[in-house]
Scaffold this motif. Structure first.
Motif, PDB file in Angstrom:
ATOM      1  N   GLY A 517       0.830  -1.195   0.000  1.00  0.00           N
ATOM      2  CA  GLY A 517       0.000   0.000   0.000  1.00  0.00           C
ATOM      3  C   GLY A 517       0.864   1.244   0.000  1.00  0.00           C
ATOM      4  O   GLY A 517       1.903   1.312  -0.653  1.00  0.00           O
ATOM      5  N   LYS A 518       0.443   2.252   0.759  1.00  0.00           N
ATOM      6  CA  LYS A 518       1.185   3.502   0.825  1.00  0.00           C
ATOM      7  C   LYS A 518       2.505   3.289   1.560  1.00  0.00           C
ATOM      8  O   LYS A 518       2.534   2.816   2.692  1.00  0.00           O
ATOM      9  N   ILE A 519       3.600   3.651   0.914  1.00  0.00           N
ATOM     10  CA  ILE A 519       4.927   3.428   1.488  1.00  0.00           C
ATOM     11  C   ILE A 519       5.255   4.549   2.472  1.00  0.00           C
ATOM     12  O   ILE A 519       5.317   5.722   2.096  1.00  0.00           O
ATOM     13  N   THR A 520       5.428   4.174   3.749  1.00  0.00           N
ATOM     14  CA  THR A 520       5.767   5.132   4.803  1.00  0.00           C
ATOM     15  C   THR A 520       6.817   4.511   5.720  1.00  0.00           C
ATOM     16  O   THR A 520       6.993   3.290   5.756  1.00  0.00           O
ATOM     17  N   THR A 521       7.487   5.388   6.453  1.00  0.00           N
ATOM     18  CA  THR A 521       8.451   4.939   7.468  1.00  0.00           C
ATOM     19  C   THR A 521       8.196   5.727   8.744  1.00  0.00           C
ATOM     20  O   THR A 521       8.096   6.961   8.710  1.00  0.00           O
ATOM     21  N   GLY A 522       8.065   5.045   9.848  1.00  0.00           N
ATOM     22  CA  GLY A 522       7.835   5.719  11.126  1.00  0.00           C
ATOM     23  C   GLY A 522       8.285   4.857  12.292  1.00  0.00           C
ATOM     24  O   GLY A 522       8.596   3.673  12.136  1.00  0.00           O
ATOM     25  N   ALA A 523       8.325   5.462  13.477  1.00  0.00           N
ATOM     26  CA  ALA A 523       8.753   4.744  14.672  1.00  0.00           C
ATOM     27  C   ALA A 523       7.708   3.704  15.066  1.00  0.00           C
ATOM     28  O   ALA A 523       6.505   3.929  14.929  1.00  0.00           O
ATOM     29  N   LEU A 524       8.173   2.563  15.554  1.00  0.00           N
ATOM     30  CA  LEU A 524       7.269   1.516  16.017  1.00  0.00           C
ATOM     31  C   LEU A 524       6.366   2.047  17.127  1.00  0.00           C
ATOM     32  O   LEU A 524       5.159   1.818  17.126  1.00  0.00           O
ATOM     33  N   VAL A 525       6.950   2.764  18.076  1.00  0.00           N
ATOM     34  CA  VAL A 525       6.215   3.448  19.144  1.00  0.00           C
ATOM     35  C   VAL A 525       6.626   4.912  19.092  1.00  0.00           C
ATOM     36  O   VAL A 525       7.816   5.221  19.043  1.00  0.00           O
ATOM     37  N   GLU A 526       5.678   5.813  19.087  1.00  0.00           N
ATOM     38  CA  GLU A 526       5.969   7.228  18.852  1.00  0.00           C
ATOM     39  C   GLU A 526       7.008   7.788  19.812  1.00  0.00           C
ATOM     40  O   GLU A 526       7.859   8.583  19.427  1.00  0.00           O
ATOM     41  N   GLU A 527       6.940   7.412  21.095  1.00  0.00           N
ATOM     42  CA  GLU A 527       7.858   7.999  22.072  1.00  0.00           C
ATOM     43  C   GLU A 527       9.314   7.658  21.782  1.00  0.00           C
ATOM     44  O   GLU A 527      10.221   8.323  22.264  1.00  0.00           O
ATOM     45  N   MET A 528       9.559   6.598  20.994  1.00  0.00           N
ATOM     46  CA  MET A 528      10.933   6.228  20.673  1.00  0.00           C
ATOM     47  C   MET A 528      11.664   7.319  19.902  1.00  0.00           C
ATOM     48  O   MET A 528      12.890   7.444  20.001  1.00  0.00           O
ATOM     49  N   ALA A 529      10.921   8.076  19.111  1.00  0.00           N
ATOM     50  CA  ALA A 529      11.564   9.048  18.227  1.00  0.00           C
ATOM     51  C   ALA A 529      11.184  10.489  18.513  1.00  0.00           C
ATOM     52  O   ALA A 529      11.771  11.411  17.938  1.00  0.00           O
ATOM     53  N   GLU A 530      10.217  10.734  19.392  1.00  0.00           N
ATOM     54  CA  GLU A 530       9.789  12.112  19.625  1.00  0.00           C
ATOM     55  C   GLU A 530      10.836  12.875  20.432  1.00  0.00           C
ATOM     56  O   GLU A 530      11.523  12.324  21.297  1.00  0.00           O
ATOM     57  N   GLN A 531      10.961  14.146  20.143  1.00  0.00           N
ATOM     58  CA  GLN A 531      11.942  14.979  20.823  1.00  0.00           C
ATOM     59  C   GLN A 531      11.382  15.408  22.177  1.00  0.00           C
ATOM     60  O   GLN A 531      10.240  15.840  22.295  1.00  0.00           O
ATOM     61  N   ASN A 532      12.189  15.245  23.237  1.00  0.00           N
ATOM     62  CA  ASN A 532      11.740  15.665  24.562  1.00  0.00           C
ATOM     63  C   ASN A 532      12.923  16.073  25.411  1.00  0.00           C
ATOM     64  O   ASN A 532      14.057  16.168  24.937  1.00  0.00           O
ATOM     65  N   SER A 533      12.657  16.330  26.677  1.00  0.00           N
ATOM     66  CA  SER A 533      13.682  16.872  27.572  1.00  0.00           C
ATOM     67  C   SER A 533      14.455  15.807  28.321  1.00  0.00           C
ATOM     68  O   SER A 533      15.256  16.118  29.186  1.00  0.00           O
ATOM     69  N   PHE A 534      14.193  14.531  28.029  1.00  0.00           N
ATOM     70  CA  PHE A 534      14.956  13.497  28.694  1.00  0.00           C
ATOM     71  C   PHE A 534      16.418  13.581  28.273  1.00  0.00           C
ATOM     72  O   PHE A 534      16.755  14.022  27.196  1.00  0.00           O
ATOM     73  N   GLY A 535      17.290  13.133  29.157  1.00  0.00           N
ATOM     74  CA  GLY A 535      18.697  13.113  28.824  1.00  0.00           C
ATOM     75  C   GLY A 535      19.512  14.193  29.486  1.00  0.00           C
ATOM     76  O   GLY A 535      20.647  14.427  29.115  1.00  0.00           O
ATOM     77  N   LYS A 536      18.927  14.895  30.493  1.00  0.00           N
ATOM     78  CA  LYS A 536      19.718  15.892  31.201  1.00  0.00           C
ATOM     79  C   LYS A 536      20.665  15.226  32.189  1.00  0.00           C
ATOM     80  O   LYS A 536      20.341  14.211  32.787  1.00  0.00           O
ATOM     81  N   LYS A 537      21.813  15.832  32.332  1.00  0.00           N
ATOM     82  CA  LYS A 537      22.754  15.378  33.340  1.00  0.00           C
ATOM     83  C   LYS A 537      22.562  16.190  34.617  1.00  0.00           C
ATOM     84  O   LYS A 537      22.321  17.385  34.566  1.00  0.00           O
ATOM     85  N   VAL A 538      22.677  15.514  35.748  1.00  0.00           N
ATOM     86  CA  VAL A 538      22.493  16.146  37.046  1.00  0.00           C
ATOM     87  C   VAL A 538      23.693  15.808  37.915  1.00  0.00           C
ATOM     88  O   VAL A 538      24.069  14.641  38.029  1.00  0.00           O
ATOM     89  N   ALA A 539      24.292  16.831  38.513  1.00  0.00           N
ATOM     90  CA  ALA A 539      25.396  16.614  39.445  1.00  0.00           C
ATOM     91  C   ALA A 539      24.881  16.791  40.869  1.00  0.00           C
ATOM     92  O   ALA A 539      24.249  17.798  41.186  1.00  0.00           O
ATOM     93  N   ILE A 540      25.136  15.813  41.706  1.00  0.00           N
ATOM     94  CA  ILE A 540      24.807  15.909  43.128  1.00  0.00           C
ATOM     95  C   ILE A 540      26.076  16.284  43.872  1.00  0.00           C
ATOM     96  O   ILE A 540      27.101  15.625  43.746  1.00  0.00           O
ATOM     97  N   VAL A 541      25.980  17.360  44.648  1.00  0.00           N
ATOM     98  CA  VAL A 541      27.143  17.939  45.319  1.00  0.00           C
ATOM     99  C   VAL A 541      26.945  17.884  46.832  1.00  0.00           C
ATOM    100  O   VAL A 541      25.912  18.300  47.341  1.00  0.00           O
ATOM    101  N   PHE A 542      27.939  17.371  47.549  1.00  0.00           N
ATOM    102  CA  PHE A 542      27.916  17.280  49.004  1.00  0.00           C
ATOM    103  C   PHE A 542      28.954  18.227  49.593  1.00  0.00           C
ATOM    104  O   PHE A 542      30.078  18.296  49.088  1.00  0.00           O
TER     105      PHE A 542
END
Length: 710
Positions: A517-542
């Motif tokens: 049918g119509k040839i398309t390419t997309g992520a199996l699950v949308e969240e796999m490829a959507e851009q978001n704010s995950f991936g921040k680094k956090v430093a814990i300081v004592f």
């Protein structure tokens, strides 16, 4: 028996969190496979900060170029295990959900599943099960640090709220079940209440105010048998029957319920102390703040001798070890068996040891295991105890403390007794059942697998190493013969492949190419490829600038979550606590500078020399090097973070980067300002903060790994 408790004291002046928007790889997808029914398999692997790395196989079906339903886990890693239905079933809980294994049908059915891979960072919440496995109590998270306490009927999943809002914990539920599993005590608003589980779910339970036992926290009370509860109020020990509570619970706010058993020589603090009692309520073991061990007997002397008779009392000592938590029980021979969770001073590496205390007051160490994942689990009649240590599981006979059997060759993470003679072991590759009748071992299902493919309507799974091959179909599991892996990435409708992802939570993503049918390419699950704010680094300081109390607990928690943090030192701490300074430096954490002197650098009387900053930092370097044999990292902040542009520039001239803990992107936790938590909140909530950060997709790291931090 699960150990985990942060100790009372804390050696930090503050903890700060620094954020940087650097992306980092997290979830990795691999081992894709597709069949002619448009069903796909794949492996998900993530090196969690608070768990060992494992690979989980997922399954879904492709429809219109996307997953028809959110991928379902096939393998089941045993982060937590508990026997249900009098040992006929086994419940397994992990960060992907909850599943139940039925021994009669040899099938594993998932009862709860995550609906987003973003949910899998935090640890699974704890649960307190009845001995029958018919009911359990757990948390439902409702806010940061807050949860509902709920009771659950295991067979139906029906939930009843016990407490609408209470403190969240990832270590323990404030519930104590009776030995027969019919009744439980729960904590609500600084009071304890009795509940009958069957009447609760039949909705015929009397009102809560008639079931009150006493004021206090959950550590104030213990079941000494099925019918009687022993509880401590201040320094007084009482015993009350469950029927008496239902009859007179309404009056517990006016006078203590039950009879007095005796008085302790010091007050009991339920927040930090624990106690244990034998079945006849004639002996009591009290552990004060994980430091003092005391064994008492009920005084049988003439009237008026209300104080308990001491049998043994001493500070707990294990060479180069600090105790984190204890459990205890009485053997058939009348000895007290004391199980201790230990941590190596400085390194944070955990161990486990078991001791006995006899009626003469002699304490003897019987078993020791030096391994991070080691712990004990005893069967219901206390005749056998299992020890998990490294790649071995030992089962000991309590009467002789001699090993009955040993399981070798696989790292284990959880234990669960089905009954007195059958033990389930949750290993890194599979979950096994050991029978003490004939010492046979049966592999039930796969914990982890790197590879999976179809053989007809069955799924074949293998860890890609030396583990067994398993076959799974509709939840039914069995061992399989070695089979050649079949990799299929394309059928008549679709092609699947891995590619880059914009989502900071993922290292890659799974994509589907539509061929019919119509040839398309997309992520199996949308969240796999959507851009978001995950991936921040956090430093814990004592900040280590006051004292070192509680250092081992903090290092243990960092080790538990595999964290690398930054510790800021001043000269006074190094001079007062050289051993502790050396331990922190040896634990792999980054060590930085406050200043040699604990003074206000904004005071012009104190600071009136252009070389003062450089000399103070240089002297701190020399002291740290002499103490540890290592150099400080070139980061610093002024005492109490009181600085100006001139001070920071002179620090920069000395080669140091200034870390401002008062900037808007930092959350200080300690004392000194209204927006900071109290110190009490610090050590009680620290593990919750870590779980919240992990759940948000953050990577916890040291200051030097953030990049620009000025």
């Amino acid at each position: 028996m699960i150990f985990f408790r942060l100790r009372r004291k804390i050696f930090l002046a503050a903890i700060s969190f620094f954020f940087a928007a650097n992306g980092f790889p997290k979830v990795v997808f691999s081992s894709l496979n597709l069949n002619e029914r448009d069903e796909t398999l794949f492996a998900l692997k993530q090196n969690f900060s608070n768990a060992n790395e494992f690979s989980t196989i997922f399954q879904t079906k492709i429809k219109n170029g996307k997953a028809e339903f959110f991928p379902r886990a096939i393998t089941c890693f045993p982060e937590q295990m508990q026997a249900l239905d009098f040992g006929r079933k086994l419940q397994i809980t992990n960060r992907f959900g909850q599943a139940v294994y039925d021994f009669s049908s040899e099938s594993l059915q998932w009862t709860e599943r995550v609906q987003s891979f973003n949910e899998i960072q935090a640890s699974p919440l704890p649960a307190a099960f009845s001995s029958t496995g018919k009911w359990y109590c757990t948390f439902e998270k409702i806010a940061l640090f807050k949860a509902r306490l709920v009771a659950v009927e295991a067979a139906t999943g029906k939930k009843i709220v016990l407490v609408e809002e209470c403190d969240l914990s990832y270590s323990a539920v404030p519930v104590k079940w009776s030995p027969d599993g019919e009744n439980f005590i729960y904590e609500k608003n600084d009071s304890l209440y009795l509940c009958n589980a069957e009447k609760l779910f039949k909705e015929i339970l009397i009102r809560e105010e008639f079931r009150k036992i006493c004021a206090g926290a959950i550590n104030c009370a213990k079941w000494n048998d099925n019918n009687f509860i022993t509880y401590i109020s201040s320094d007084m020990i009482f015993q009350v029957g469950k029927n008496e509570i239902f009859s007179f619970g309404l009056y517990s706010q006016f006078l203590p319920l039950g009879k007095i058993l005796g008085r302790l020589p010091q007050k009991f603090d339920a927040k930090f102390d624990v106690f244990f009692v034998n079945k006849s309520a004639s002996e009591f073991l009290v552990v004060h703040d994980c430091e003092m061990i005391s064994l008492y007997k009920k005084n049988s002397g003439p009237d008026g001798e209300i104080f308990l008779k001491p049998v043994y009392s001493a500070f707990f000592f294990e060479q180069e070890m600090t105790a984190l938590d204890f459990d205890a029980f009485w053997t058939a021979e009348g000895q007290v068996a004391l199980c201790a969770k230990l941590v190596a001073s400085g390194s944070g590496v955990e161990s486990c040891a078991l001791y006995t205390v006899d009626s003469s007051g002699k304490m003897v160490r019987q078993i020791f295991a030096n391994d991070t994942h080691s712990f004990f689990a005893r069967n219901s009649n206390n005749t056998c105890i299992a020890l998990m240590a490294g790649e071995n599981v030992f089962v000991y006979k309590v009467s002789s403390w001699k090993p009955l059997c040993q399981l070798k060759g696989e790292k284990s993470f959880s234990l669960a007794w089905c009954d007195e003679k059958n033990l389930c072991v949750g290993g890194s590759r599979s979950v096994k059942k050991i029978s003490l009748e004939d010492f046979s071992v049966k592999e039930l299902f796969a914990s982890s697998a790197d590879e999976a493919w179809w053989n007809g309507d069955k799924i074949i799974l293998h860890d890609g190493k030396k583990g067994a091959y398993f076959s799974e179909r509709g939840g039914a599991w069995s061992k399989a013969n070695q089979a050649e892996k079949r990799v299929v990435l394309q059928n008549q409708n679709y092609r699947i492949f891995c590619g880059a992802s914009k989502n900071g939570f993922y290292e890659n993503a799974i994509y589907v190419r539509t061929l019919a049918g119509k040839i398309t390419t997309g992520a199996l699950v949308e969240e796999m490829a959507e851009q978001n704010s995950f991936g921040k680094k956090v430093a814990i300081v004592f900040d280590a600038d006051e004292n070192c109390d509680g250092m081992d607990s903090i290092l243990t928690l960092c080790n538990e979550f595999n964290l690398k943090c930054t510790f800021f030192f001043n000269g006074e701490f190094i001079r007062r606590y050289p051993r502790e300074t050396k331990r922190i430096s040896q634990s792999g954490h980054e060590c930085a500078a406050i200043f040699f002197y604990n003074i206000n650098l904004m005071d012009k009387v104190v600071y009136n020399d252009k070389t003062f900053i450089a000399r103070g930092l240089a002297r701190l370097e020399d002291e740290f090097l002499a103490c540890t044999g290592k150099e400080l990292s070139l980061y610093w902040h002024a005492p109490w973070n009181k600085s100006d542009k001139k001070i920071r520039e002179e620090g920069r001239a000395a080669g140091y980067t200034y870390i401002d803990t008062n900037n808007p992107f930092v959350i200080p936790i300690g004392t000194g300002s209204e927006r900071r938590f109290s110190r009490t909140s610090l050590y009680e909530k620290f593990h919750l903060l870590i779980n919240e950060l992990l759940a948000s997709g953050a990577e916890i790291t040291a200051i030097s790994d953030l990049g620009s931090v000025e």
